[in-house]
Design a protein around this motif. Structure first.
Motif, PDB file in Angstrom:
ATOM      1  N   GLY A  11       0.817  -1.092   0.003  1.00 21.12           N
ATOM      2  CA  GLY A  11       0.075  -0.023   0.117  1.00 21.12           C
ATOM      3  C   GLY A  11       0.822   1.062  -0.075  1.00 21.12           C
ATOM      4  N   LYS A  12       1.756   1.151   0.785  1.00 21.78           N
ATOM      5  CA  LYS A  12       2.716   2.278   0.886  1.00 21.78           C
ATOM      6  C   LYS A  12       3.602   2.734  -0.230  1.00 21.78           C
ATOM      7  N   ARG A  13       3.840   1.489  -0.929  1.00 25.13           N
ATOM      8  CA  ARG A  13       4.753   1.384  -2.012  1.00 25.13           C
ATOM      9  C   ARG A  13       3.956   2.117  -3.254  1.00 25.13           C
ATOM     10  N   ASP A  69       7.798   5.731   8.143  1.00 26.64           N
ATOM     11  CA  ASP A  69       7.059   5.076   9.229  1.00 26.64           C
ATOM     12  C   ASP A  69       5.802   5.816   9.493  1.00 26.64           C
ATOM     13  N   SER A  70       4.913   5.115   9.746  1.00 27.19           N
ATOM     14  CA  SER A  70       3.670   5.971   9.710  1.00 27.19           C
ATOM     15  C   SER A  70       2.686   5.315  10.837  1.00 27.19           C
ATOM     16  N   GLY A  71       1.705   5.880  11.037  1.00 27.70           N
ATOM     17  CA  GLY A  71       0.585   5.412  12.006  1.00 27.70           C
ATOM     18  C   GLY A  71      -0.386   6.326  12.322  1.00 27.70           C
ATOM     19  N   TYR A 152      -6.184   1.830   7.737  1.00 31.91           N
ATOM     20  CA  TYR A 152      -7.328   2.388   8.238  1.00 31.91           C
ATOM     21  C   TYR A 152      -8.112   3.406   7.510  1.00 31.91           C
ATOM     22  N   ASP A 153      -7.878   3.632   6.317  1.00 27.38           N
ATOM     23  CA  ASP A 153      -8.312   4.549   5.355  1.00 27.38           C
ATOM     24  C   ASP A 153      -9.824   4.558   5.466  1.00 27.38           C
ATOM     25  N   PRO A 154     -10.585   3.311   5.386  1.00 26.86           N
ATOM     26  CA  PRO A 154     -12.109   3.268   5.552  1.00 26.86           C
ATOM     27  C   PRO A 154     -12.653   3.826   6.609  1.00 26.86           C
ATOM     28  N   GLU A 172      -6.130  11.802  -5.361  1.00 24.04           N
ATOM     29  CA  GLU A 172      -6.657  12.894  -4.316  1.00 24.04           C
ATOM     30  C   GLU A 172      -5.818  12.662  -2.867  1.00 24.04           C
ATOM     31  N   LYS A 173      -5.800  11.341  -2.589  1.00 28.27           N
ATOM     32  CA  LYS A 173      -5.247  10.952  -1.239  1.00 28.27           C
ATOM     33  C   LYS A 173      -3.821  11.495  -1.564  1.00 28.27           C
ATOM     34  N   ASN A 174      -3.154  11.286  -2.719  1.00 31.69           N
ATOM     35  CA  ASN A 174      -1.449  11.642  -2.761  1.00 31.69           C
ATOM     36  C   ASN A 174      -1.510  13.080  -2.990  1.00 31.69           C
ATOM     37  N   HIS A 178      -0.855  12.334   4.855  1.00 29.66           N
ATOM     38  CA  HIS A 178       0.488  12.418   5.777  1.00 29.66           C
ATOM     39  C   HIS A 178       1.627  12.140   4.887  1.00 29.66           C
ATOM     40  N   ARG A 179       1.633  11.137   3.912  1.00 34.05           N
ATOM     41  CA  ARG A 179       2.434  10.567   3.304  1.00 34.05           C
ATOM     42  C   ARG A 179       3.117  11.552   2.308  1.00 34.05           C
ATOM     43  N   ALA A 180       1.891  12.314   1.588  1.00 29.29           N
ATOM     44  CA  ALA A 180       2.197  13.069   0.563  1.00 29.29           C
ATOM     45  C   ALA A 180       3.002  14.290   1.157  1.00 29.29           C
TER      46      ALA A 180
HETATM   47  P1  IMP Z   1       4.506   1.046   8.987  1.00 31.21           P
HETATM   48  O1  IMP Z   1       4.572   2.407   8.702  1.00 31.21           O
HETATM   49  O2  IMP Z   1       4.770   0.052   7.951  1.00 31.21           O
HETATM   50  O3  IMP Z   1       4.935   0.584  10.537  1.00 31.21           O
HETATM   51  O4  IMP Z   1       2.694   0.830   9.080  1.00 31.21           O
HETATM   52  C1  IMP Z   1       1.882   1.782   9.596  1.00 31.21           C
HETATM   53  C2  IMP Z   1       0.676   1.368   9.619  1.00 31.21           C
HETATM   54  O5  IMP Z   1      -0.030   2.582   9.916  1.00 31.21           O
HETATM   55  C3  IMP Z   1       0.210   0.780   8.373  1.00 31.21           C
HETATM   56  O6  IMP Z   1       0.040  -0.706   8.489  1.00 31.21           O
HETATM   57  C4  IMP Z   1      -1.329   1.170   8.564  1.00 31.21           C
HETATM   58  O7  IMP Z   1      -2.050   0.247   9.593  1.00 31.21           O
HETATM   59  C5  IMP Z   1      -1.264   2.580   9.173  1.00 31.21           C
HETATM   60  N1  IMP Z   1      -1.159   3.364   8.407  1.00 31.21           N
HETATM   61  C6  IMP Z   1      -0.122   4.145   7.701  1.00 31.21           C
HETATM   62  N2  IMP Z   1      -0.481   4.958   6.749  1.00 31.21           N
HETATM   63  C7  IMP Z   1      -1.697   4.637   6.411  1.00 31.21           C
HETATM   64  C8  IMP Z   1      -2.441   5.189   5.504  1.00 31.21           C
HETATM   65  O8  IMP Z   1      -2.129   6.038   4.671  1.00 31.21           O
HETATM   66  N3  IMP Z   1      -3.870   4.971   5.337  1.00 31.21           N
HETATM   67  C9  IMP Z   1      -4.133   3.930   6.398  1.00 31.21           C
HETATM   68  N4  IMP Z   1      -3.506   3.346   7.403  1.00 31.21           N
HETATM   69  C10 IMP Z   1      -2.180   3.820   7.247  1.00 31.21           C
END
Ligand code: IMP
Length: 203
Positions: A11-13, A69-71, A152-154, A172-174, A178-180
């Motif tokens: 998903g992140k990729r 790394d995100s959350g 957790y997007d939904p 739009e998401k991009n 937060h990642r954008a």
């Molecule tokens: P990590 O950065 O690989 O540790 O994973 C972060 C986790 O946070 C993901 O597996 C998702 O559960 C959640 N997360 C991070 N970014 C997003 C996002 O853009 N949408 C929804 N969930 C996210």
């Protein structure tokens, strides 16, 4: 210039690739180099985990490596699951967001504030390190809605748009995620510090 995108999360990729597409770089993935092992996220902060992943992949590849790394931080849970979002519950994404909805079942509408946070780390073979951060504010919905995105997007509802993150198109998401936001700043770092050129016709 070659840049290794140090993530195995699909998903992140999928989101990172277009975020970096405006730059004149050759983007490689760990699989392209036969680096298939997951790097253990042993840190207790996003910053530590992003650096652990980027440092490990930069050392293994000899290339500049970019990791994030995100959350999701939920106010009613005092910031949890935060850095442990991927491990909040055993199972898939739907199991995790349903567990979150259950935990918040009695939390009223006005107290469901939350934010996604992303820390991006760039580690260069010469040891230089750069960090950027992006945040996206919202609230936790009462029901999941939407099919796009991941994680957790939904259940991440943005009142000013009237939709969940999973109801946005990838484009739009991009623009707002937060990642954008972390990626836009990282593009600036790549241009400023490494002399990477922006490709014609792109921002
Ligand atoms: P990590 O950065 O690989 O540790 O994973 C972060 C986790 O946070 C993901 O597996 C998702 O559960 C959640 N997360 C991070 N970014 C997003 C996002 O853009 N949408 C929804 N969930 C996210």
């Amino acid at each position: 210039m070659q840049l290794l995108l140090a993530t195995h999360n699909r998903g992140k990729r999928r989101e990172w690739l277009p975020l970096l597409a405006g730059l004149d770089i050759e983007l490689l993935l760990p699989d392209d180099l036969g680096l298939t092992d997951e790097i253990a996220e042993t840190g207790t902060t996003y910053r530590e985990n992003a650096l652990i992943k980027a440092r490990a992949l930069a050392a293994l590849s000899g290339l500049p490596a970019l990791a994030d790394d995100s959350g999701l931080e939920v106010d009613a849970l005092e910031g949890a699951p935060g850095v442990y979002s991927a491990r909040y519950h055993l199972g898939d994404d739907a199991v995790r967001y349903r567990a979150l909805l259950k935990a918040l079942a009695d939390v009223p509408e006005g107290a469901r504030g939350a934010r996604f946070r992303c820390l991006a780390a760039l580690v260069l073979p010469d040891g230089r390190e750069f960090l950027t951060e992006g945040v996206c504010e919202g609230v936790i919905a009462f029901e999941p809605c939407g099919e796009a995105g991941f994680g957790y997007d939904p259940v991440f509802y943005m009142p000013e748009r009237g939709v969940t993150m999973a109801q946005l198109s990838a484009e739009e998401k991009n623009r707002i995620s937060h990642r954008a936001r972390a990626a836009q700043q990282m593009c600036e770092v790549l241009v400023r510090e490494l002399g990477v050129r922006r490709e014609e016709g792109r921002e």
